[in-house]
Write a protein that holds these residues in place. Structure first.
Motif, PDB file in Angstrom:
ATOM      1  N   ARG A  96       0.844  -1.192   0.000  1.00 43.34           N
ATOM      2  CA  ARG A  96       0.000   0.000   0.000  1.00 43.34           C
ATOM      3  C   ARG A  96       0.879   1.243   0.000  1.00 43.34           C
ATOM      4  O   ARG A  96       2.044   1.204   0.388  1.00 43.34           O
ATOM      5  CB  ARG A  96      -0.942   0.015   1.194  1.00 43.34           C
ATOM      6  N   VAL A  97       0.289   2.341  -0.434  1.00 43.88           N
ATOM      7  CA  VAL A  97       0.999   3.616  -0.499  1.00 43.88           C
ATOM      8  C   VAL A  97       0.831   4.344   0.829  1.00 43.88           C
ATOM      9  O   VAL A  97      -0.300   4.575   1.293  1.00 43.88           O
ATOM     10  CB  VAL A  97       0.467   4.483  -1.655  1.00 43.88           C
ATOM     11  N   LEU A  98       1.943   4.702   1.450  1.00 44.88           N
ATOM     12  CA  LEU A  98       1.910   5.474   2.686  1.00 44.88           C
ATOM     13  C   LEU A  98       2.101   6.965   2.441  1.00 44.88           C
ATOM     14  O   LEU A  98       1.533   7.789   3.163  1.00 44.88           O
ATOM     15  CB  LEU A  98       2.997   4.970   3.652  1.00 44.88           C
ATOM     16  N   ASP A  99       2.903   7.324   1.464  1.00 44.44           N
ATOM     17  CA  ASP A  99       3.187   8.727   1.148  1.00 44.44           C
ATOM     18  C   ASP A  99       2.837   8.973  -0.318  1.00 44.44           C
ATOM     19  O   ASP A  99       3.618   8.631  -1.210  1.00 44.44           O
ATOM     20  CB  ASP A  99       4.663   9.041   1.411  1.00 44.44           C
ATOM     21  N   PRO A 100       1.678   9.542  -0.599  1.00 49.22           N
ATOM     22  CA  PRO A 100       1.288   9.760  -2.004  1.00 49.22           C
ATOM     23  C   PRO A 100       2.253  10.662  -2.767  1.00 49.22           C
ATOM     24  O   PRO A 100       2.482  10.450  -3.961  1.00 49.22           O
ATOM     25  CB  PRO A 100      -0.105  10.388  -1.890  1.00 49.22           C
ATOM     26  N   ALA A 101       2.802  11.664  -2.081  1.00 53.21           N
ATOM     27  CA  ALA A 101       3.703  12.596  -2.766  1.00 53.21           C
ATOM     28  C   ALA A 101       4.947  11.877  -3.278  1.00 53.21           C
ATOM     29  O   ALA A 101       5.354  12.045  -4.435  1.00 53.21           O
ATOM     30  CB  ALA A 101       4.089  13.736  -1.822  1.00 53.21           C
ATOM     31  N   ARG A 102       5.562  11.049  -2.439  1.00 50.84           N
ATOM     32  CA  ARG A 102       6.761  10.342  -2.880  1.00 50.84           C
ATOM     33  C   ARG A 102       6.438   9.270  -3.918  1.00 50.84           C
ATOM     34  O   ARG A 102       7.250   8.984  -4.799  1.00 50.84           O
ATOM     35  CB  ARG A 102       7.456   9.702  -1.674  1.00 50.84           C
ATOM     36  N   ALA A 103       5.263   8.656  -3.806  1.00 53.73           N
ATOM     37  CA  ALA A 103       4.888   7.633  -4.777  1.00 53.73           C
ATOM     38  C   ALA A 103       4.770   8.205  -6.184  1.00 53.73           C
ATOM     39  O   ALA A 103       5.004   7.498  -7.167  1.00 53.73           O
ATOM     40  CB  ALA A 103       3.564   6.993  -4.363  1.00 53.73           C
ATOM     41  N   ILE A 104       4.425   9.482  -6.301  1.00 52.49           N
ATOM     42  CA  ILE A 104       4.326  10.129  -7.612  1.00 52.49           C
ATOM     43  C   ILE A 104       5.636  10.794  -8.003  1.00 52.49           C
ATOM     44  O   ILE A 104       6.036  10.769  -9.166  1.00 52.49           O
ATOM     45  CB  ILE A 104       3.180  11.151  -7.610  1.00 52.49           C
ATOM     46  N   ARG A 105       6.349  11.356  -7.019  1.00 55.00           N
ATOM     47  CA  ARG A 105       7.541  12.148  -7.333  1.00 55.00           C
ATOM     48  C   ARG A 105       8.786  11.298  -7.512  1.00 55.00           C
ATOM     49  O   ARG A 105       9.616  11.577  -8.390  1.00 55.00           O
ATOM     50  CB  ARG A 105       7.773  13.167  -6.210  1.00 55.00           C
ATOM     51  N   GLU A 106       8.947  10.234  -6.727  1.00 54.36           N
ATOM     52  CA  GLU A 106      10.201   9.502  -6.689  1.00 54.36           C
ATOM     53  C   GLU A 106      10.300   8.396  -7.740  1.00 54.36           C
ATOM     54  O   GLU A 106      11.405   7.963  -8.062  1.00 54.36           O
ATOM     55  CB  GLU A 106      10.411   8.886  -5.302  1.00 54.36           C
TER      56      GLU A 106
END
Length: 259
Positions: A96-106
């Motif tokens: 599961r995704v815990l940090d949406p920002a990093r999942a899109i940015r990194e």
């Protein structure tokens, strides 16, 4: 449509309607398990949601991210174990995704990246062990794969919850060899159990013989008990065993001269 509105409201009305449509299009509704990653003129701002949020048209861009646990099927992988056995291993992955920002940015397409990483890790970990380890120590292998994946996906804001080996496909030759090995192992255990039973029975018989030797009348009691057991059945022929000492005494008397 705009010409009709323009005839009714005039040029100002057309501008008002267009502005209203643009503003309404900026209203977004996010579900409880969704978050919105916002890019404002190319720069990322804080994620939004759940509920109603407003995205400024032409200035902000929204990307929806699902926070629910994803169940991913890892396709069968060709693996050569440490003892040179070729097998196909498949697994199932929960994350599961815990940090949406990093999942899109990194990372680009975190779902695809996680899937590819799981396939590579599955081949690597299973190839480091022997076939017996794959079959008997699945929990240990599952934990090792989960630890590696979790460490690799942590910078992406993705948490690997669980990894389970789903199926291990063995070649037909190996299946037959393992069946023969299992059959031989069962025969070995059966022979050992039978030998242990014979040994224990011989010990008990030795103890019984020792008791009978100390008490000569015990053999006569055993003789009478045998007669009772034979007579209880509907037998036409009754075999009566005679002790050797009685037969010896009878023959001795027959051979002695009469007075």
């Amino acid at each position: 449509m705009l010409e009709f509105i323009g005839q009714i409201l005039g040029p100002a009305g057309i501008v008002f309607v267009i502005a209203a449509i643009v503003l309404i299009s900026g209203i977004k509704i996010l579900k409880e398990y969704q978050r919105a990653v916002i890019f404002r003129l190319g720069r990322m701002v804080a994620p939004r949601g759940p509920g109603i949020t407003f995205v400024i048209p032409f200035i902000e861009k929204m990307v929806r991210v699902d926070l629910r646990t994803v169940t991913m099927d890892v396709p069968p992988q060709d693996v050569i174990t440490r003892d040179n056995v070729s097998v196909k291993v498949s697994a199932v992955l929960y994350f599961r995704v815990l940090d949406p920002a990093r999942a899109i940015r990194e990372v680009e397409h975190y779902l695809f990246a996680t899937s590819q990483l799981a396939q590579v890790t599955l081949r690597s970990v299973c190839g480091q062990g022997e076939l017996d380890e794959l079959l008997a120590e699945r929990e240990k292998i599952n934990a090792r794969i989960q630890t590696i994946l979790d460490a690799q996906t942590e910078p992406w804001g993705v948490k690997v919850v669980l990894v389970e080996l789903k199926h291990i496909d063995l070649p037909q030759e190996m299946q037959r060899a393992m069946a023969k090995q299992a059959e031989a192992e069962r025969e070995r255990r059966a022979k050992i159990i039978h030998a242990e039973g014979e040994f224990q029975a011989s010990q008990k018989l030795a103890d019984a013989a020792e008791v009978i030797a100390k008490q000569p009348t015990a053999i006569h009691l055993r003789f009478l008990q045998s007669l009772v057991q034979v007579a209880a059945e509907n037998n036409h022929t009754v075999v009566v065993p005679l002790p050797v000492d009685i037969v010896t005494q009878m023959l001795a008397k027959a051979d002695s001269p009469t007075k």
